[in-house]
Scaffold this motif. Sequence first.
Motif, PDB file in Angstrom:
ATOM      1  N   LYS A 259       0.859  -1.291  -0.011  1.00  0.00           N
ATOM      2  CA  LYS A 259       0.099  -0.005  -0.094  1.00  0.00           C
ATOM      3  C   LYS A 259       0.712   1.103  -0.026  1.00  0.00           C
ATOM      4  O   LYS A 259       0.534   2.249   0.058  1.00  0.00           O
ATOM      5  N   GLN A 260       2.165   1.021  -0.121  1.00  0.00           N
ATOM      6  CA  GLN A 260       3.242   2.099  -0.248  1.00  0.00           C
ATOM      7  C   GLN A 260       2.968   3.076  -1.235  1.00  0.00           C
ATOM      8  O   GLN A 260       2.802   2.637  -2.640  1.00  0.00           O
ATOM      9  N   SER A 261       2.802   4.211  -0.940  1.00  0.00           N
ATOM     10  CA  SER A 261       2.692   5.350  -2.140  1.00  0.00           C
ATOM     11  C   SER A 261       3.797   5.121  -3.370  1.00  0.00           C
ATOM     12  O   SER A 261       4.876   5.135  -2.858  1.00  0.00           O
ATOM     13  N   HIS A 262       3.274   5.163  -4.573  1.00  0.00           N
ATOM     14  CA  HIS A 262       4.155   5.030  -5.850  1.00  0.00           C
ATOM     15  C   HIS A 262       4.094   6.018  -6.697  1.00  0.00           C
ATOM     16  O   HIS A 262       2.920   6.587  -6.961  1.00  0.00           O
ATOM     17  N   ILE A 263       5.087   6.351  -7.599  1.00  0.00           N
ATOM     18  CA  ILE A 263       4.885   7.282  -8.688  1.00  0.00           C
ATOM     19  C   ILE A 263       4.402   6.471  -9.874  1.00  0.00           C
ATOM     20  O   ILE A 263       3.543   6.896 -10.689  1.00  0.00           O
ATOM     21  N   LEU A 264       5.511   5.688 -10.339  1.00  0.00           N
ATOM     22  CA  LEU A 264       5.195   5.080 -11.679  1.00  0.00           C
ATOM     23  C   LEU A 264       5.964   3.561 -11.536  1.00  0.00           C
ATOM     24  O   LEU A 264       6.829   3.357 -10.880  1.00  0.00           O
ATOM     25  N   ARG A 265       5.170   2.644 -12.385  1.00  0.00           N
ATOM     26  CA  ARG A 265       5.965   1.311 -12.448  1.00  0.00           C
ATOM     27  C   ARG A 265       6.640   1.168 -13.753  1.00  0.00           C
ATOM     28  O   ARG A 265       6.307   1.888 -14.737  1.00  0.00           O
ATOM     29  N   MET A 266       7.750   0.455 -13.822  1.00  0.00           N
ATOM     30  CA  MET A 266       8.674   0.599 -14.887  1.00  0.00           C
ATOM     31  C   MET A 266       8.880  -0.931 -15.354  1.00  0.00           C
ATOM     32  O   MET A 266       8.972  -1.827 -14.600  1.00  0.00           O
ATOM     33  N   ASN A 267       9.069  -1.173 -16.573  1.00  0.00           N
ATOM     34  CA  ASN A 267       9.554  -2.386 -17.193  1.00  0.00           C
ATOM     35  C   ASN A 267      10.862  -2.967 -17.229  1.00  0.00           C
ATOM     36  O   ASN A 267      10.961  -4.265 -17.514  1.00  0.00           O
ATOM     37  N   SER A 268      11.912  -2.063 -16.656  1.00  0.00           N
ATOM     38  CA  SER A 268      13.235  -2.579 -16.416  1.00  0.00           C
ATOM     39  C   SER A 268      13.748  -1.646 -15.455  1.00  0.00           C
ATOM     40  O   SER A 268      13.297  -0.629 -15.261  1.00  0.00           O
ATOM     41  N   TYR A 269      14.776  -2.214 -14.608  1.00  0.00           N
ATOM     42  CA  TYR A 269      15.699  -1.236 -13.945  1.00  0.00           C
ATOM     43  C   TYR A 269      16.373  -0.329 -14.316  1.00  0.00           C
ATOM     44  O   TYR A 269      16.165   0.900 -14.145  1.00  0.00           O
ATOM     45  N   ASN A 270      17.072  -0.421 -15.728  1.00  0.00           N
ATOM     46  CA  ASN A 270      17.489   0.510 -16.399  1.00  0.00           C
ATOM     47  C   ASN A 270      16.540   1.640 -17.174  1.00  0.00           C
ATOM     48  O   ASN A 270      16.868   2.787 -17.017  1.00  0.00           O
ATOM     49  N   ASN A 271      15.573   1.192 -17.259  1.00  0.00           N
ATOM     50  CA  ASN A 271      14.309   2.333 -17.683  1.00  0.00           C
ATOM     51  C   ASN A 271      14.043   3.327 -16.331  1.00  0.00           C
ATOM     52  O   ASN A 271      13.763   4.324 -16.634  1.00  0.00           O
ATOM     53  N   ALA A 272      13.730   2.460 -15.423  1.00  0.00           N
ATOM     54  CA  ALA A 272      13.707   3.108 -14.096  1.00  0.00           C
ATOM     55  C   ALA A 272      14.576   4.329 -13.761  1.00  0.00           C
ATOM     56  O   ALA A 272      14.687   5.407 -13.332  1.00  0.00           O
ATOM     57  N   LEU A 273      16.090   3.896 -13.668  1.00  0.00           N
ATOM     58  CA  LEU A 273      16.858   4.401 -13.574  1.00  0.00           C
ATOM     59  C   LEU A 273      17.290   5.539 -14.557  1.00  0.00           C
ATOM     60  O   LEU A 273      17.354   6.832 -14.044  1.00  0.00           O
ATOM     61  N   SER A 274      16.835   5.452 -15.858  1.00  0.00           N
ATOM     62  CA  SER A 274      17.031   6.357 -16.743  1.00  0.00           C
ATOM     63  C   SER A 274      15.958   7.341 -16.710  1.00  0.00           C
ATOM     64  O   SER A 274      16.192   8.590 -16.602  1.00  0.00           O
ATOM     65  N   PHE A 275      15.032   6.981 -16.173  1.00  0.00           N
ATOM     66  CA  PHE A 275      13.627   7.991 -15.778  1.00  0.00           C
ATOM     67  C   PHE A 275      14.198   8.844 -14.687  1.00  0.00           C
ATOM     68  O   PHE A 275      13.914  10.111 -14.720  1.00  0.00           O
ATOM     69  N   LEU A 276      14.546   8.323 -13.766  1.00  0.00           N
ATOM     70  CA  LEU A 276      14.896   8.857 -12.429  1.00  0.00           C
ATOM     71  C   LEU A 276      16.083   9.749 -12.834  1.00  0.00           C
ATOM     72  O   LEU A 276      15.948  11.200 -12.264  1.00  0.00           O
ATOM     73  N   SER A 277      17.131   9.491 -13.608  1.00  0.00           N
ATOM     74  CA  SER A 277      18.115  10.288 -13.811  1.00  0.00           C
ATOM     75  C   SER A 277      17.560  11.668 -14.513  1.00  0.00           C
ATOM     76  O   SER A 277      18.125  12.606 -14.587  1.00  0.00           O
ATOM     77  N   LEU A 278      16.463  11.299 -15.672  1.00  0.00           N
ATOM     78  CA  LEU A 278      16.023  12.413 -16.414  1.00  0.00           C
ATOM     79  C   LEU A 278      15.392  13.546 -15.525  1.00  0.00           C
ATOM     80  O   LEU A 278      15.743  14.675 -15.725  1.00  0.00           O
ATOM     81  N   ILE A 279      14.455  13.055 -14.609  1.00  0.00           N
ATOM     82  CA  ILE A 279      13.769  13.923 -13.805  1.00  0.00           C
ATOM     83  C   ILE A 279      14.761  14.606 -12.741  1.00  0.00           C
ATOM     84  O   ILE A 279      14.524  15.637 -12.407  1.00  0.00           O
ATOM     85  N   SER A 280      15.668  13.731 -12.381  1.00  0.00           N
ATOM     86  CA  SER A 280      16.717  14.483 -11.404  1.00  0.00           C
ATOM     87  C   SER A 280      17.443  15.714 -12.074  1.00  0.00           C
ATOM     88  O   SER A 280      17.609  16.666 -11.396  1.00  0.00           O
ATOM     89  N   GLU A 281      17.815  15.601 -13.465  1.00  0.00           N
ATOM     90  CA  GLU A 281      18.421  16.634 -14.078  1.00  0.00           C
ATOM     91  C   GLU A 281      17.435  17.859 -14.195  1.00  0.00           C
ATOM     92  O   GLU A 281      17.708  18.902 -13.971  1.00  0.00           O
ATOM     93  N   GLU A 282      16.127  17.317 -14.811  1.00  0.00           N
ATOM     94  CA  GLU A 282      15.168  18.396 -14.939  1.00  0.00           C
ATOM     95  C   GLU A 282      14.647  19.175 -13.772  1.00  0.00           C
ATOM     96  O   GLU A 282      14.912  20.318 -13.443  1.00  0.00           O
ATOM     97  N   TYR A 283      14.667  18.522 -12.549  1.00  0.00           N
ATOM     98  CA  TYR A 283      14.162  19.204 -11.292  1.00  0.00           C
ATOM     99  C   TYR A 283      15.367  19.450 -10.241  1.00  0.00           C
ATOM    100  O   TYR A 283      15.088  19.535  -9.112  1.00  0.00           O
ATOM    101  N   GLU A 284      16.426  18.941 -10.551  1.00  0.00           N
ATOM    102  CA  GLU A 284      17.582  19.519  -9.879  1.00  0.00           C
ATOM    103  C   GLU A 284      17.581  18.488  -8.599  1.00  0.00           C
ATOM    104  O   GLU A 284      17.726  19.054  -7.495  1.00  0.00           O
ATOM    105  N   LEU A 285      17.320  17.242  -8.666  1.00  0.00           N
ATOM    106  CA  LEU A 285      17.423  16.548  -7.251  1.00  0.00           C
ATOM    107  C   LEU A 285      18.733  15.607  -7.180  1.00  0.00           C
ATOM    108  O   LEU A 285      19.435  15.610  -7.916  1.00  0.00           O
TER     109      LEU A 285
END
Length: 454
Positions: free
Chosen positions: A301-327
Motif C-alpha cells: 500500500k506504499q505510495s508510488h509514482i510509476l511502474r517500469m518494465n526494467s531497472y535500467n528504464n527506471a534508472l534512466s527515468f529517475l536520472s532524467l527527472i533528477s536533471e530536470e528538477y535538480e534532485l
Amino acid sequence: MYAVIDVEATGGKKGEESIIEVAIFLYDGEKVIDQLISLVQPDREIDLYVQKLTQITPKMVSTAPKFHELAKRIIEITDGAIIVGHNVDFDYRMLKQEFSKLGYTYYRETIDTLPLSEKHFPDAESYSLGKLSKSLGIPVSDRHRASGDARATLELFKLLQDKDSEKDIVLKETFTDKKKSIKYDSLLKDLPNETGIFYVFNKNKQIIYLSRSKNISQSARILLTGKSNLSNKIKISATEITYETTGNELVAWLKENHEIKTLKPSLNENQKKINFPFTIYNGFKNGFKQLRIDHTDYNSKQSHILRMNSYNNALSFLSLISEEYELCSKINDIYQGDGPCLGYSVGECHGACIGKESPDDYNKRVEAFQSKVCLEGKSILIIGKGRTLAEKSFVWIKNNVCKGYGYFDLNHQIKTEKLVQKRMIPIEENDDMDSMARGFLFSEKYLEIINLNT
C-alpha cells in the motif's frame, strides 16, 4: 565482413553496468577498412576496481560522448557484419543493453574467439586474452583498454582463420538454409520498418503470437531467426505474419497489452500480464522527499509514482527527472558513495546530500515533479504521431487512469470528452498501463498535451 570488438564497462551488478569505452575494427577478411575507438560517458559511477584495472577515471569520461551519440555510428560500422570478440557474449550483451536503453533492438551474428582458441590451441596454459596472446607472440599494448584488446583479438582472429581447415568461420558467415530462407522471406515480405504490432498466424488462421515493436520488420526477422524456445515454436507454426502500425510507442504499448488480454494468443501465454518488475516509490530520507527504485510489490500500500518494465528504464527515468528538477541522486539512493553526489559537482544538485540545502527547499522541487506526474482531478490527451502524415494519435488519461487511445485528423474531432469517447478504443483499467502512459509525459516523444478541463 567482421566487426572485431571490445568494450570496457563500469562494473557492478549484471544488467546495470554501462559502457565506458568501445573499440571496433571492421575487417573484410584481409584488412581493416574502418574503425571506431571512443571513450563513453556512462550513466553511473565507475567501480574503483575497474578504474585501477583500465586506468579509465571519471574525469576522463566526463567530456566523452554519451552512448546515444555513438549509437548511429556503431549501427553503421557493424551493419552486415558478424561481431567478433574474445568471450564475445559480454561485449555483445553490453551493446544490446545500451541500445535497449534507447528503445532499440540491436541484433548481429557473433563469433567467439575463445572456444575457437580452445579448439585450435588445445595445449595453451590459459585462454585469457592477455596470456594467450603472449604465448602466441601476438603483441598487446594498452591491455584492458578497448582499443588494445580489440587489436589483440583481431590478430588472434587472423591466426584462427589460417588454422580454420574445417571452415567453421567461413560456414558461420555463409551458411543459409535455403528452404528456411524462402519461407522466412515470404513471411517477412512487405513488413515495414515502422512502430506498431505484428501478428503471427498458424495454418488455422489463428493468431498464436503478437508483439509490439519500434521496427516491425526487424523484430519479426529476429524472432524467426532466433534460437529461443519461443522462436522455435513460431518457426514450426507460422504460416503468415500481418501488422498494424500505431504511429508511436505509447499506443503500441497500450494496444499490445489490450490485445493480448482480448485475443489470448497461445504463445503469449506468459505475457497475459506485461511485466513491470520495478517501481519508483515515494518516501522520506532524513526529512527529504525520496524517489526510490525498488522491486514491484503489487500487494504493498506504499505510495508510488510509476511502474517500469526494467531497472535500467527506471534508472534512466529517475536520472532524467533528477536533471530536470535538480534532485539529488544520493537522496534517491542511486549514488551510494561517500561525500556529495555527482550531480552536486556539475551543478545539478543544490547540496542536499551534504547539508547545504534544507528539506523544505528541496521538497518543493519534488512536489513540482509529483504535481506533473499525478493527474488526479485532471483530464488530458497525450497527442502523438499517427499512422500517416495527416493523422495524429491520442491517449486519454483521466484522474490518473488511462482510458484508451485513438486517432484523429482534425482538432475539432477531440474537443470534448464526449467526442474523445466516440473515437477512442477503450482499454481495461490497469495500473501498469496508467504508469506507462503518465511516464510518457517526461519522454518528449509526444507532440502536445491537451487539457480537456478547459
